[in-house]
Design a protein around this motif. Structure first.
Motif, PDB file in Angstrom:
ATOM      1  N   GLN A  67       0.834  -1.204   0.000  1.00 24.56           N
ATOM      2  CA  GLN A  67       0.000   0.000   0.000  1.00 24.56           C
ATOM      3  C   GLN A  67       0.871   1.257   0.000  1.00 24.56           C
ATOM      4  O   GLN A  67       0.623   2.224  -0.714  1.00 24.56           O
ATOM      5  N   THR A  68       1.908   1.219   0.853  1.00 23.71           N
ATOM      6  CA  THR A  68       2.795   2.367   1.006  1.00 23.71           C
ATOM      7  C   THR A  68       3.539   2.681  -0.284  1.00 23.71           C
ATOM      8  O   THR A  68       3.640   3.834  -0.699  1.00 23.71           O
ATOM      9  N   LEU A  69       4.051   1.633  -0.931  1.00 22.93           N
ATOM     10  CA  LEU A  69       4.799   1.848  -2.173  1.00 22.93           C
ATOM     11  C   LEU A  69       3.895   2.365  -3.286  1.00 22.93           C
ATOM     12  O   LEU A  69       4.316   3.191  -4.098  1.00 22.93           O
ATOM     13  N   ASN A  70       2.650   1.887  -3.300  1.00 18.79           N
ATOM     14  CA  ASN A  70       1.718   2.411  -4.294  1.00 18.79           C
ATOM     15  C   ASN A  70       1.512   3.909  -4.114  1.00 18.79           C
ATOM     16  O   ASN A  70       1.459   4.661  -5.082  1.00 18.79           O
ATOM     17  N   MET A  71       1.404   4.313  -2.849  1.00 18.91           N
ATOM     18  CA  MET A  71       1.240   5.745  -2.577  1.00 18.91           C
ATOM     19  C   MET A  71       2.482   6.526  -2.977  1.00 18.91           C
ATOM     20  O   MET A  71       2.387   7.618  -3.509  1.00 18.91           O
ATOM     21  N   TRP A  72       3.649   5.977  -2.680  1.00 19.73           N
ATOM     22  CA  TRP A  72       4.893   6.628  -3.075  1.00 19.73           C
ATOM     23  C   TRP A  72       4.863   6.857  -4.580  1.00 19.73           C
ATOM     24  O   TRP A  72       5.166   7.939  -5.077  1.00 19.73           O
ATOM     25  N   ASP A  73       4.457   5.817  -5.280  1.00 20.49           N
ATOM     26  CA  ASP A  73       4.441   5.839  -6.735  1.00 20.49           C
ATOM     27  C   ASP A  73       3.474   6.893  -7.265  1.00 20.49           C
ATOM     28  O   ASP A  73       3.808   7.678  -8.153  1.00 20.49           O
ATOM     29  N   GLU A  74       2.276   6.911  -6.690  1.00 21.92           N
ATOM     30  CA  GLU A  74       1.270   7.877  -7.145  1.00 21.92           C
ATOM     31  C   GLU A  74       1.638   9.297  -6.723  1.00 21.92           C
ATOM     32  O   GLU A  74       1.408  10.249  -7.456  1.00 21.92           O
ATOM     33  N   GLY A  75       2.201   9.424  -5.516  1.00 22.22           N
ATOM     34  CA  GLY A  75       2.420  10.743  -4.956  1.00 22.22           C
ATOM     35  C   GLY A  75       3.706  11.402  -5.396  1.00 22.22           C
ATOM     36  O   GLY A  75       3.932  12.576  -5.115  1.00 22.22           O
ATOM     37  N   ILE A  76       4.544  10.654  -6.093  1.00 25.40           N
ATOM     38  CA  ILE A  76       5.853  11.175  -6.453  1.00 25.40           C
ATOM     39  C   ILE A  76       5.754  12.371  -7.385  1.00 25.40           C
ATOM     40  O   ILE A  76       6.654  13.202  -7.469  1.00 25.40           O
ATOM     41  N   GLY A  77       4.607  12.471  -8.057  1.00 27.16           N
ATOM     42  CA  GLY A  77       4.497  13.513  -9.062  1.00 27.16           C
ATOM     43  C   GLY A  77       5.397  13.150 -10.213  1.00 27.16           C
ATOM     44  O   GLY A  77       5.778  12.000 -10.379  1.00 27.16           O
ATOM     45  N   ASP A  78       5.760  14.113 -11.011  1.00 27.57           N
ATOM     46  CA  ASP A  78       6.637  13.789 -12.119  1.00 27.57           C
ATOM     47  C   ASP A  78       7.449  15.019 -12.486  1.00 27.57           C
ATOM     48  O   ASP A  78       7.132  16.126 -12.087  1.00 27.57           O
ATOM     49  N   ILE A  79       8.506  14.799 -13.219  1.00 28.95           N
ATOM     50  CA  ILE A  79       9.324  15.909 -13.705  1.00 28.95           C
ATOM     51  C   ILE A  79       9.396  15.740 -15.206  1.00 28.95           C
ATOM     52  O   ILE A  79      10.007  14.785 -15.688  1.00 28.95           O
ATOM     53  N   ALA A  98       1.996  17.756  -0.785  1.00 29.26           N
ATOM     54  CA  ALA A  98       0.615  17.296  -0.635  1.00 29.26           C
ATOM     55  C   ALA A  98       0.590  15.854  -0.140  1.00 29.26           C
ATOM     56  O   ALA A  98      -0.154  15.502   0.785  1.00 29.26           O
ATOM     57  N   MET A  99       1.438  15.042  -0.724  1.00 31.64           N
ATOM     58  CA  MET A  99       1.513  13.639  -0.316  1.00 31.64           C
ATOM     59  C   MET A  99       1.944  13.510   1.153  1.00 31.64           C
ATOM     60  O   MET A  99       1.424  12.686   1.898  1.00 31.64           O
ATOM     61  N   SER A 100       2.899  14.344   1.580  1.00 29.61           N
ATOM     62  CA  SER A 100       3.371  14.288   2.968  1.00 29.61           C
ATOM     63  C   SER A 100       2.256  14.629   3.945  1.00 29.61           C
ATOM     64  O   SER A 100       2.076  13.958   4.961  1.00 29.61           O
ATOM     65  N   PHE A 101       1.520  15.686   3.632  1.00 28.47           N
ATOM     66  CA  PHE A 101       0.473  16.123   4.558  1.00 28.47           C
ATOM     67  C   PHE A 101      -0.746  15.215   4.494  1.00 28.47           C
ATOM     68  O   PHE A 101      -1.442  15.053   5.489  1.00 28.47           O
ATOM     69  N   ASN A 102      -1.019  14.620   3.327  1.00 29.88           N
ATOM     70  CA  ASN A 102      -2.219  13.797   3.196  1.00 29.88           C
ATOM     71  C   ASN A 102      -2.001  12.337   3.578  1.00 29.88           C
ATOM     72  O   ASN A 102      -2.939  11.647   3.955  1.00 29.88           O
ATOM     73  N   ASN A 103      -0.771  11.857   3.471  1.00 30.72           N
ATOM     74  CA  ASN A 103      -0.486  10.461   3.818  1.00 30.72           C
ATOM     75  C   ASN A 103       0.720  10.345   4.736  1.00 30.72           C
ATOM     76  O   ASN A 103       1.673   9.627   4.431  1.00 30.72           O
ATOM     77  N   PRO A 104       0.688  11.010   5.867  1.00 29.15           N
ATOM     78  CA  PRO A 104       1.867  10.984   6.734  1.00 29.15           C
ATOM     79  C   PRO A 104       2.205   9.571   7.199  1.00 29.15           C
ATOM     80  O   PRO A 104       3.381   9.235   7.369  1.00 29.15           O
ATOM     81  N   LYS A 105       1.186   8.732   7.354  1.00 29.99           N
ATOM     82  CA  LYS A 105       1.453   7.375   7.850  1.00 29.99           C
ATOM     83  C   LYS A 105       2.262   6.573   6.849  1.00 29.99           C
ATOM     84  O   LYS A 105       3.181   5.840   7.224  1.00 29.99           O
ATOM     85  N   ALA A 106       1.906   6.678   5.584  1.00 34.09           N
ATOM     86  CA  ALA A 106       2.660   5.963   4.558  1.00 34.09           C
ATOM     87  C   ALA A 106       4.108   6.437   4.563  1.00 34.09           C
ATOM     88  O   ALA A 106       5.047   5.640   4.489  1.00 34.09           O
ATOM     89  N   SER A 107       4.278   7.740   4.689  1.00 33.29           N
ATOM     90  CA  SER A 107       5.630   8.291   4.693  1.00 33.29           C
ATOM     91  C   SER A 107       6.434   7.752   5.876  1.00 33.29           C
ATOM     92  O   SER A 107       7.625   7.434   5.755  1.00 33.29           O
ATOM     93  N   LYS A 108       5.782   7.605   7.013  1.00 31.88           N
ATOM     94  CA  LYS A 108       6.474   7.120   8.214  1.00 31.88           C
ATOM     95  C   LYS A 108       6.873   5.650   8.098  1.00 31.88           C
ATOM     96  O   LYS A 108       7.978   5.265   8.471  1.00 31.88           O
ATOM     97  N   ILE A 109       5.945   4.832   7.615  1.00 32.92           N
ATOM     98  CA  ILE A 109       6.258   3.418   7.413  1.00 32.92           C
ATOM     99  C   ILE A 109       7.462   3.291   6.484  1.00 32.92           C
ATOM    100  O   ILE A 109       8.412   2.540   6.743  1.00 32.92           O
ATOM    101  N   TYR A 110       7.403   4.055   5.426  1.00 36.19           N
ATOM    102  CA  TYR A 110       8.481   4.049   4.440  1.00 36.19           C
ATOM    103  C   TYR A 110       9.800   4.484   5.085  1.00 36.19           C
ATOM    104  O   TYR A 110      10.831   3.828   4.928  1.00 36.19           O
ATOM    105  N   ALA A 111       9.758   5.579   5.838  1.00 36.93           N
ATOM    106  CA  ALA A 111      10.976   6.096   6.472  1.00 36.93           C
ATOM    107  C   ALA A 111      11.569   5.081   7.441  1.00 36.93           C
ATOM    108  O   ALA A 111      12.782   4.848   7.459  1.00 36.93           O
TER     109      ALA A 111
END
Lengths: 208, 208
Positions: A67-79, A98-111
């Motif tokens: 779940q977390t990696l999917n969010m990373w993937d979606e939230g990464i945005g693009d360049i 936006a991803m940090s503030f909206n999905n802090p839990k995913a970011s924490k698990i990942y970290a």
DNA sequence: GTCTATATGCTGATAGAC
DNA sequence: GTCTATCAGCATATAGAC
């Protein structure tokens, strides 16, 4: 009561409850510290039901990570090259904040995974992320060669953007305590986005 | 063999061995996942000896945390008004990068504590850190009012410097994997320091 | 100070009634 | 699918011999 009420729906709801509860427990207690019992309690289900859906604790953790990696993937945005450096960097920062503030839990698990040695994420980093960073670094290099932005090491720049944006999710307890606040508010996303965008564009020589 | 060889020395050496081992285990396995047995094994001592010196696992953890906070305190560097913004910021970044590369384990223990809600560090943040940030923010404000640097939110700037410098310690496994490297080398400290100093000074309007 | 043996409690996981 | 009962294993911590 709950019986025969769209059998698949019960399953889906239970699984979501379990994954949310598991996310909380794994963050607060760590992998070993989170018990199947505590996850079940937090999900409002009997322990045996949790093990019925996921078989064992490791499977729960893997599901949370996925779940977390999917969010990373979606939230990464693009360049994107065609945006030019100014717009591209701004878009990228906005997406990450936006991803940090909206999905802090995913970011924490990942970290926590990364800090603990990234045992489960090494493959992801070795293939997907390394590729992503190299691609985007190439785009930055083009912009630099064309004189569209200052000579800035692209890989270091990507790490800088990752770290500054994720910081607001991972270290929220420290930030809020220092600022003597109980919670983030809606304004904070805007404020942080604006600060980081301004500061980083200036660092790249793309503003005043 | 080891008997009567400066009894206090044995104690000091054992305690240091235990704390080093504990640091490793707490990072890799988390608080609950690190067992007294694994700490003892990693320290090369019998489990009972570990409990002889520290009484229980929580005491070991507190000792590790205390060590960590002392390092934070020493490694924070300082921001002094009389240096002026350019020199002060450069000194500060240099100190934080050095601390990240030289004490990555302390940084990781600290980061995990914050991510997990900072249960043991809330007091530290509420008193010491909050005070520190306010003091330094005042210095930045003076510089800004005197036209010595651009109008940049001082608190956000401090968070940005913390996050970018700590990132190299906490996320080393990700950074190394993405860059396809096995370990950091001596050059890396210089490279990172230079990149961050340049970039951040430019962000503050203190360079070209 | 060092180390062995052990008590006590908790955890993951399963079996099986409903 | 849901839930109770239970077991085998492991972790903390202590007691006490050396």
């Amino acid at each position: 009561m709950k019986k025969n009420n769209k059998p698949q729906k019960v399953r889906a709801i239970s699984i979501e409850k379990i994954l949310n509860a598991a996310q909380d427990e794994f963050i607060l207690q760590g992998y070993k510290g989170a018990t199947v019992q505590s996850i079940a309690d937090s999900a409002g289900l009997p322990k045996a039901n949790v093990l019925y859906y996921f078989k064992n604790k490791e499977n729960i953790y893997h599901a949370v990570l996925e779940q977390t990696l999917n969010m990373w993937d979606e939230g990464i945005g693009d360049i994107e090259a065609h945006d030019g450096p100014k717009v591209a960097i701004e878009k990228f920062i906005r997406a990450k904040v936006a991803m940090s503030f909206n999905n802090p839990k995913a970011s924490k698990i990942y970290a926590m995974e990364i800090i603990q040695g990234a045992q489960h994420l090494k493959d992801f980093a070795r293939t997907y992320q390394r590729q992503w960073v190299r691609e985007k670094a190439k785009i930055f290099k083009c912009w630099i060669d064309n004189g569209e932005m200052k000579q800035v090491d692209p890989v270091s720049l990507i790490f800088l953007i990752w770290s500054t944006t994720q910081h607001y999710a991972d270290f929220d307890s420290q930030i809020l305590t220092i600022m003597n606040r109980a919670d983030y508010e809606d304004d904070d996303i805007e404020h942080v986005t604006n600060f980081l965008t301004d500061f980083i564009l200036r660092g790249c020589g793309l503003k005043q």
